[in-house]
Write an enzyme that holds these catalytic residues in place. Structure first.
Site, PDB file in Angstrom:
ATOM      1  N   ASP A   8      41.562  48.274  29.842  1.00  0.00           N
ATOM      2  CA  ASP A   8      41.889  47.725  31.024  1.00  0.00           C
ATOM      3  C   ASP A   8      41.262  48.852  32.086  1.00  0.00           C
ATOM      4  O   ASP A   8      41.243  49.748  31.567  1.00  0.00           O
ATOM      5  CB  ASP A   8      43.287  47.277  31.155  1.00  0.00           C
ATOM      6  CG  ASP A   8      43.755  46.655  32.455  1.00  0.00           C
ATOM      7  OD1 ASP A   8      42.905  46.168  33.180  1.00  0.00           O
ATOM      8  OD2 ASP A   8      44.828  46.764  32.953  1.00  0.00           O
ATOM      9  N   SER A   9      41.785  48.489  33.149  1.00  0.00           N
ATOM     10  CA  SER A   9      41.359  49.597  34.183  1.00  0.00           C
ATOM     11  C   SER A   9      42.644  50.469  34.271  1.00  0.00           C
ATOM     12  O   SER A   9      42.767  51.393  34.853  1.00  0.00           O
ATOM     13  CB  SER A   9      41.225  48.929  35.551  1.00  0.00           C
ATOM     14  OG  SER A   9      42.524  48.082  35.884  1.00  0.00           O
ATOM     15  N   TYR A  40      40.037  48.046  39.301  1.00  0.00           N
ATOM     16  CA  TYR A  40      38.505  47.393  39.184  1.00  0.00           C
ATOM     17  C   TYR A  40      38.534  45.890  40.007  1.00  0.00           C
ATOM     18  O   TYR A  40      37.517  45.580  40.356  1.00  0.00           O
ATOM     19  CB  TYR A  40      38.839  46.669  37.766  1.00  0.00           C
ATOM     20  CG  TYR A  40      38.351  47.423  36.459  1.00  0.00           C
ATOM     21  CD1 TYR A  40      37.934  48.902  36.872  1.00  0.00           C
ATOM     22  CD2 TYR A  40      38.316  47.161  35.386  1.00  0.00           C
ATOM     23  CE1 TYR A  40      37.329  49.520  35.763  1.00  0.00           C
ATOM     24  CE2 TYR A  40      37.490  47.893  34.376  1.00  0.00           C
ATOM     25  CZ  TYR A  40      37.213  49.138  34.923  1.00  0.00           C
ATOM     26  OH  TYR A  40      36.709  50.039  33.646  1.00  0.00           O
ATOM     27  N   GLY A  41      39.571  45.143  40.639  1.00  0.00           N
ATOM     28  CA  GLY A  41      39.606  44.211  41.562  1.00  0.00           C
ATOM     29  C   GLY A  41      38.766  44.425  42.944  1.00  0.00           C
ATOM     30  O   GLY A  41      38.393  43.819  43.443  1.00  0.00           O
ATOM     31  N   CYS A  72      41.820  42.606  30.725  1.00  0.00           N
ATOM     32  CA  CYS A  72      41.476  42.629  32.305  1.00  0.00           C
ATOM     33  C   CYS A  72      40.792  41.316  32.691  1.00  0.00           C
ATOM     34  O   CYS A  72      39.619  41.020  32.156  1.00  0.00           O
ATOM     35  CB  CYS A  72      40.487  43.736  32.372  1.00  0.00           C
ATOM     36  SG  CYS A  72      40.158  44.121  34.182  1.00  0.00           S
ATOM     37  N   ASN A  73      41.408  40.484  33.292  1.00  0.00           N
ATOM     38  CA  ASN A  73      40.575  39.316  33.756  1.00  0.00           C
ATOM     39  C   ASN A  73      39.540  39.508  34.716  1.00  0.00           C
ATOM     40  O   ASN A  73      38.258  39.056  34.504  1.00  0.00           O
ATOM     41  CB  ASN A  73      41.625  38.670  34.706  1.00  0.00           C
ATOM     42  CG  ASN A  73      42.796  38.021  33.656  1.00  0.00           C
ATOM     43  OD1 ASN A  73      42.460  36.822  33.378  1.00  0.00           O
ATOM     44  ND2 ASN A  73      43.872  38.721  33.512  1.00  0.00           N
ATOM     45  N   THR A  74      39.495  40.635  35.551  1.00  0.00           N
ATOM     46  CA  THR A  74      38.707  40.980  36.330  1.00  0.00           C
ATOM     47  C   THR A  74      37.315  41.410  35.843  1.00  0.00           C
ATOM     48  O   THR A  74      36.265  41.218  36.135  1.00  0.00           O
ATOM     49  CB  THR A  74      38.951  42.418  37.205  1.00  0.00           C
ATOM     50  OG1 THR A  74      40.267  41.958  37.795  1.00  0.00           O
ATOM     51  CG2 THR A  74      38.106  42.712  38.416  1.00  0.00           C
ATOM     52  N   GLU A 150      51.543  48.977  38.253  1.00  0.00           N
ATOM     53  CA  GLU A 150      51.470  50.343  38.133  1.00  0.00           C
ATOM     54  C   GLU A 150      52.641  51.226  38.344  1.00  0.00           C
ATOM     55  O   GLU A 150      53.095  52.076  37.456  1.00  0.00           O
ATOM     56  CB  GLU A 150      50.316  51.011  38.673  1.00  0.00           C
ATOM     57  CG  GLU A 150      48.973  50.509  38.460  1.00  0.00           C
ATOM     58  CD  GLU A 150      48.162  51.009  37.277  1.00  0.00           C
ATOM     59  OE1 GLU A 150      48.370  52.109  36.756  1.00  0.00           O
ATOM     60  OE2 GLU A 150      47.486  50.376  36.406  1.00  0.00           O
ATOM     61  N   CYS A 181      45.908  38.206  36.303  1.00  0.00           N
ATOM     62  CA  CYS A 181      45.639  39.675  36.085  1.00  0.00           C
ATOM     63  C   CYS A 181      46.776  40.232  35.222  1.00  0.00           C
ATOM     64  O   CYS A 181      47.721  39.732  35.218  1.00  0.00           O
ATOM     65  CB  CYS A 181      45.915  40.289  37.570  1.00  0.00           C
ATOM     66  SG  CYS A 181      45.810  42.238  37.364  1.00  0.00           S
ATOM     67  N   THR A 182      46.154  41.002  34.420  1.00  0.00           N
ATOM     68  CA  THR A 182      47.150  41.376  33.168  1.00  0.00           C
ATOM     69  C   THR A 182      48.233  42.467  33.813  1.00  0.00           C
ATOM     70  O   THR A 182      49.132  42.717  33.003  1.00  0.00           O
ATOM     71  CB  THR A 182      46.324  42.168  31.997  1.00  0.00           C
ATOM     72  OG1 THR A 182      45.688  43.223  32.779  1.00  0.00           O
ATOM     73  CG2 THR A 182      45.549  41.077  31.085  1.00  0.00           C
ATOM     74  N   HIS A 183      48.167  43.022  34.917  1.00  0.00           N
ATOM     75  CA  HIS A 183      49.303  43.806  35.629  1.00  0.00           C
ATOM     76  C   HIS A 183      50.240  42.800  35.822  1.00  0.00           C
ATOM     77  O   HIS A 183      51.543  43.364  35.999  1.00  0.00           O
ATOM     78  CB  HIS A 183      48.588  44.473  36.775  1.00  0.00           C
ATOM     79  CG  HIS A 183      47.746  45.791  36.514  1.00  0.00           C
ATOM     80  ND1 HIS A 183      46.699  45.786  35.851  1.00  0.00           N
ATOM     81  CD2 HIS A 183      48.421  46.921  36.483  1.00  0.00           C
ATOM     82  CE1 HIS A 183      46.373  46.920  35.983  1.00  0.00           C
ATOM     83  NE2 HIS A 183      47.260  47.894  36.136  1.00  0.00           N
TER      84      HIS A 183
HETATM   85  N1  DGL Z   1      44.486  44.287  35.051  1.00  0.00           N
HETATM   86  C1  DGL Z   1      43.403  43.885  35.343  1.00  0.00           C
HETATM   87  C2  DGL Z   1      43.100  42.469  35.692  1.00  0.00           C
HETATM   88  O1  DGL Z   1      43.691  41.537  34.718  1.00  0.00           O
HETATM   89  C3  DGL Z   1      42.528  44.703  36.630  1.00  0.00           C
HETATM   90  C4  DGL Z   1      43.269  45.020  37.761  1.00  0.00           C
HETATM   91  C5  DGL Z   1      42.755  45.970  38.786  1.00  0.00           C
HETATM   92  O2  DGL Z   1      42.231  47.122  38.140  1.00  0.00           O
HETATM   93  O3  DGL Z   1      42.167  45.783  39.838  1.00  0.00           O
HETATM   94  O4  DGL Z   1      42.418  42.001  36.344  1.00  0.00           O
END
Ligand code: DGL
Length: 263
Positions: A8-9, A40-41, A72-74, A150, A181-183
């Site tokens: 992931d990011s 990453y978004g 990471c979905n992004t 985070e 988003c996994t966050h």
């Molecule tokens: N956790 C990530 C996702 O699922 C990326 C979040 C990010 O870095 O913007 O999209």
């Protein structure tokens, strides 16, 4: 025996790690995150594809990896086809659980909360077209919520007012909300508290863990021995100075923290 590489990011992929390590407690894991390029978004597509592919290929060369999980979905909504051309290891992507939400919804009003990049992806439009064409899909992007995930993992307080504001379009409007988003599952209890019982809050973590389990079984790489495996953490920017993050990682069983030389 091969490791599961979770990528992931930032720390969002830990929500997926938690599901995987629950059903596969004996499997070694490498948790790699590109914190140097977080979030990453907000990243350009070309840069994202190049970074993710370079890093994952380099780690697969150096370590014995049985399955790659892009947690990471992004990244998954963009890089999966490119990465699958580059490596022979099976790659599992995490993408918004639109199908589950549409199936579960009684009112046929569902929500998608994701990063700005995931919301604008063609992949996401396609998912909605394929699995939720009978639903009204409300979408909202938020990088602030990624940052909140985070912060929570570093033991910092949650800004409830901001969280309320981010969730406002969904409150009493949808009966299923996809955490795309996994966050965001890291903030699930706070999200559920605001949206209330009437709204199902859905993420892909458990489904991903089950998929990893079946891929490991298929390739006879599922580890069954009764001793605790070693889990590595690799990061693209140093995390050694971040005491709260290190403490949390160690508590989650991720004790061998290194700055990777590959990024
Ligand atoms: N956790 C990530 C996702 O699922 C990326 C979040 C990010 O870095 O913007 O999209």
């Amino acid at each position: 025996m091969g490791s599961v590489l979770i990528f992931d990011s930032g720390v969002g992929g830990l929500s997926v790690y938690l599901e995987i390590s629950t059903i596969l407690p004996q499997q070694p894991v490498i948790y790699a995150f590109d914190n140097a390029a977080f979030p990453y978004g907000e990243l350009d597509d070309e840069v994202l594809v190049e970074r993710v592919c370079n890093m994952i290929c380099a780690i697969c060369k150096e370590y014995d990896v049985a399955v790659v999980v892009i947690a990471c979905n992004t990244a998954s909504t963009l890089v999966l086809p490119v990465l699958r051309e580059l490596i022979s290891v099976p790659v599992v992507g995490v993408v918004p659980a639109i199908k589950s939400a549409a199936r579960l919804s009684k009112t046929k009003k569902i929500g998608l909360l994701a990063t700005p990049a995931t919301i604008k992806r063609e992949y996401t439009r396609q998912l909605i077209g394929d699995f939720a064409s009978d639903c009204d899909v409300k979408m909202r992007s938020s990088t602030a919520l990624v940052e909140m995930g985070e912060a929570k993992l570093r033991g910092r307080p949650i800004n409830k007012e901001l969280l309320n504001e981010i969730l406002r379009p969904f409150k009493d409007e949808v009966d299923s909300l996809v955490l795309g988003c996994t966050h965001f599952p890291l903030l699930k209890s706070e999200i559920v508290e605001i949206l209330g019982e009437g709204c199902a809050v859905i993420d892909s973590g458990k489904a991903i863990a089950n998929r990893v389990d079946s891929l490991l079984l298929e390739s006879s790489q599922k580890k069954e021995q009764a001793h605790l495996p070693q889990h590595y953490v690799l990061s693209s920017a140093p995390v050694h100075e971040e005491e709260a993050l290190n403490k949390e990682l160690i508590q989650l069983g991720l004790s061998l923290i290194q700055r990777t030389p590959f990024f």
